[in-house]
Structure formats: C-alpha cells, structure tokens
Scaffold this motif. Structure first.
Motif, PDB file in Angstrom:
ATOM      1  N   HIS A  29       0.826  -1.201   0.000  1.00  0.00           N
ATOM      2  CA  HIS A  29       0.000   0.000   0.000  1.00  0.00           C
ATOM      3  C   HIS A  29       0.860   1.251   0.000  1.00  0.00           C
ATOM      4  CE1 HIS A  29      -4.010  -1.890   1.516  1.00  0.00           C
ATOM      5  NE2 HIS A  29      -3.592  -2.383   0.363  1.00  0.00           N
ATOM      6  N   SER A  95      -4.231   2.190   2.082  1.00  0.00           N
ATOM      7  CA  SER A  95      -4.904   1.822   0.835  1.00  0.00           C
ATOM      8  C   SER A  95      -3.892   1.778  -0.291  1.00  0.00           C
ATOM      9  CB  SER A  95      -6.040   2.803   0.514  1.00  0.00           C
ATOM     10  OG  SER A  95      -5.539   4.097   0.265  1.00  0.00           O
ATOM     11  N   ALA A  96      -4.250   1.008  -1.323  1.00  0.00           N
ATOM     12  CA  ALA A  96      -3.353   0.872  -2.466  1.00  0.00           C
ATOM     13  C   ALA A  96      -3.404   2.108  -3.349  1.00  0.00           C
ATOM     14  CB  ALA A  96      -3.730  -0.369  -3.265  1.00  0.00           C
ATOM     15  N   ASP A  97      -4.538   2.765  -3.319  1.00  0.00           N
ATOM     16  CA  ASP A  97      -4.734   3.952  -4.131  1.00  0.00           C
ATOM     17  C   ASP A  97      -5.586   4.902  -3.320  1.00  0.00           C
ATOM     18  OD1 ASP A  97      -5.654   4.399  -7.662  1.00  0.00           O
ATOM     19  OD2 ASP A  97      -4.823   5.772  -6.173  1.00  0.00           O
ATOM     20  N   ARG A  98      -5.814   6.088  -3.808  1.00  0.00           N
ATOM     21  CA  ARG A  98      -6.556   7.037  -3.010  1.00  0.00           C
ATOM     22  C   ARG A  98      -7.919   7.366  -3.593  1.00  0.00           C
ATOM     23  NH1 ARG A  98      -3.383  12.516  -4.859  1.00  0.00           N
ATOM     24  NH2 ARG A  98      -4.441  12.704  -6.834  1.00  0.00           N
ATOM     25  N   ARG A 100     -11.108   6.450  -6.768  1.00  0.00           N
ATOM     26  CA  ARG A 100     -11.898   5.398  -7.404  1.00  0.00           C
ATOM     27  C   ARG A 100     -12.459   4.417  -6.382  1.00  0.00           C
ATOM     28  NH1 ARG A 100     -11.481   5.395 -12.833  1.00  0.00           N
ATOM     29  NH2 ARG A 100      -9.880   6.714 -13.740  1.00  0.00           N
ATOM     30  N   THR A 102     -11.318   3.294  -3.712  1.00  0.00           N
ATOM     31  CA  THR A 102     -10.374   2.287  -3.231  1.00  0.00           C
ATOM     32  C   THR A 102     -10.645   1.976  -1.775  1.00  0.00           C
ATOM     33  OG1 THR A 102      -8.692   3.090  -4.741  1.00  0.00           O
ATOM     34  CG2 THR A 102      -7.936   1.770  -2.893  1.00  0.00           C
ATOM     35  N   GLU A 103     -10.609   0.695  -1.444  1.00  0.00           N
ATOM     36  CA  GLU A 103     -10.868   0.273  -0.077  1.00  0.00           C
ATOM     37  C   GLU A 103      -9.722   0.661   0.836  1.00  0.00           C
ATOM     38  OE1 GLU A 103     -11.578  -3.864   0.201  1.00  0.00           O
ATOM     39  OE2 GLU A 103     -11.680  -3.882   2.395  1.00  0.00           O
TER      40      GLU A 103
ATOM     41  N   TYR B  33     -17.915   9.120  -3.361  1.00  0.00           N
ATOM     42  CA  TYR B  33     -18.092   7.694  -3.133  1.00  0.00           C
ATOM     43  C   TYR B  33     -18.678   7.491  -1.742  1.00  0.00           C
ATOM     44  CZ  TYR B  33     -14.624   7.824  -6.851  1.00  0.00           C
ATOM     45  OH  TYR B  33     -13.959   8.114  -8.011  1.00  0.00           O
ATOM     46  N   ARG B  50     -19.497  -0.623  -1.356  1.00  0.00           N
ATOM     47  CA  ARG B  50     -19.192   0.738  -1.786  1.00  0.00           C
ATOM     48  C   ARG B  50     -20.081   1.113  -2.978  1.00  0.00           C
ATOM     49  NH1 ARG B  50     -13.210  -0.616  -3.537  1.00  0.00           N
ATOM     50  NH2 ARG B  50     -13.792  -2.632  -2.723  1.00  0.00           N
ATOM     51  N   GLY B 101      -8.339  10.333  -0.354  1.00  0.00           N
ATOM     52  CA  GLY B 101      -8.771   9.127   0.332  1.00  0.00           C
ATOM     53  C   GLY B 101      -9.388   9.371   1.696  1.00  0.00           C
TER      54      GLY B 101
END
Lengths: 115, 115
Positions: A29, A95-98, A100, A102-103, B33, B50, B101
C-alpha cells in the motif's frame, strides 16, 4: 490475509508526555491514514500521508501531532505533549490507491488514555 | 464540508430476517463515493460495500445491498438473511472525489442479530 497492525493496543500516558502510536500498513500500500474516535463520538480523519509527505490534514491535526514513515514499513503518529482531550481510540489505515472508491484497510486501533 | 448522519444508534434483528440501516449525507459535490464499513466487537473495521455516486445502479455484495438515492442524499444498507456474525457496529462513510482518500464517517449503528 494481509492486515494493518497497530501497537500497542492500549496505552496510558500522563498529561504532557509524548506518545508514539505505531502502525504497520499492508506492505504494497502507498497511502496511509490516521483517524481517531473519542468515546461516544464519530470517527474523525486526522491525516493522510503519501510519498513521505502529508497529503491532507484536518484542523484537529495541529502542531502537537506529527506522522512519519521511518523505515519503509512502520507508520507512526506522535503526539508531542498529550492533553486529557487526546484520550481516544486511534485507527491507522492504508490503501493501495486514493481514489476510485479504493478500499481503506483499518487496524484494530490503539486506545490512548491520558491521565 | 461534508457531513454524514446515521440516525439509528442501535438496531436489532432476528436471525434470517432482513434489516435496513439508514444513512444520509450532505455535500455540494457531484463526484463522490459512499461506503459501509462493519466493525465487529474488538475487531478492525472492514469494508462491506461501496457505491460510486455516478452509478445509478445500486451496489450489491451477496446478502448486502444499498438503496442509493442521490437526489435525497440517502444511502441505506440492507442486510438480508441476517446472521449472528453480522452483529457489529456499522459505519456509513463519504469520500470526496477530490480528496486524498479521506473518509467522513457517520456516528455508527450498533446492530445486534438475535438467534
């Protein structure tokens, strides 16, 4: 299954003392967060961190707070001079991304009690 | 600033029945989101479901589904065929499409599933 781990689970500290809360995010992450929850209140965003710098911070995150990723695996939250009102559950997340949707994966939390 | 409101502090349901948890939010943004997170007792928060605001279709994940009403700014969670393991605190959360995020949480709803 990979998970975010936080240590310690419970910390008691005297008012005015410095405290460091530790987190090990999920290894691949890139985005890291701290949240806190004062008893009976909402979970509140404190700070987000990416590429070794703060991306966003809330008004709660004042000069007594700092974050660091000292060794590429740990992510720490330091409170320089604790106050009674800092007593709360502190959650680390990664998180892996910030974007879209992202979980964000959360740790179990560190309960900080300032006496 | 965005706000998220969960008006039901506690809910209970019998095993195998259906329950709906309510969430409303306030934002002036069009790109965002929404999430439901579950926090079992003494465990970390995990993502349940989500929803991207630009998608009209309601998200579903097995027994969990949402009723997303964008105009009304409502985002309820329906749990079908409730199981004992669904007992947890449920948090509704909002993420702006322009944030790094950052999640804004509601107060949480404690759901208890009775045998």
């Amino acid at each position: 299954e990979p998970e975010v781990t936080q240590t310690p689970s419970h910390q008691v500290t005297q008012m005015g003392q410095e405290v460091i809360l530790r987190c090990v995010p999920i290894s691949n992450h890139l985005y890291f967060y701290w949240y806190r929850q004062i008893l009976g209140q909402k979970v509140e965003f404190l700070v987000s961190f990416y590429n070794n710098e703060i991306s966003e911070k809330s008004e709660i995150f004042d000069d007594q707070f700092s974050v660091e990723r000292p060794d590429g695996s740990n992510f720490t939250l330091k409170i320089r001079s604790t106050k009674l009102e800092d007593s709360a559950m502190y959650f680390c997340a990664s998180s892996a991304d910030r974007g879209r949707a992202t979980e964000a994966f959360f740790g179990q939390g560190t309960r900080l009690t300032v006496v | 600033a965005q706000t998220v409101t969960q008006s039901q502090p506690e809910m209970s349901v019998q095993e195998a029945e259906t329950v709906t948890l309510s969430c409303t939010y306030d934002t002036s943004e069009n790109n965002y989101y929404l999430f439901w997170y579950k926090q079992p007792p003494s465990r970390q928060m995990i993502l349940v479901i989500r929803q991207e605001a630009y998608k009209q279709q309601n998200a579903t994940e097995n027994r969990f589904s949402v009723n997303f009403q964008k105009a009304a700014k409502s985002f309820s969670l329906k749990i079908s065929d409730s199981q004992l393991g669904d007992t947890a605190m449920y948090f509704c959360a909002f993420m702006s499409g322009t944030s790094y995020g950052k999640l804004t949480f509601g107060q949480g709803t404690i759901l208890t599933v009775h045998p």
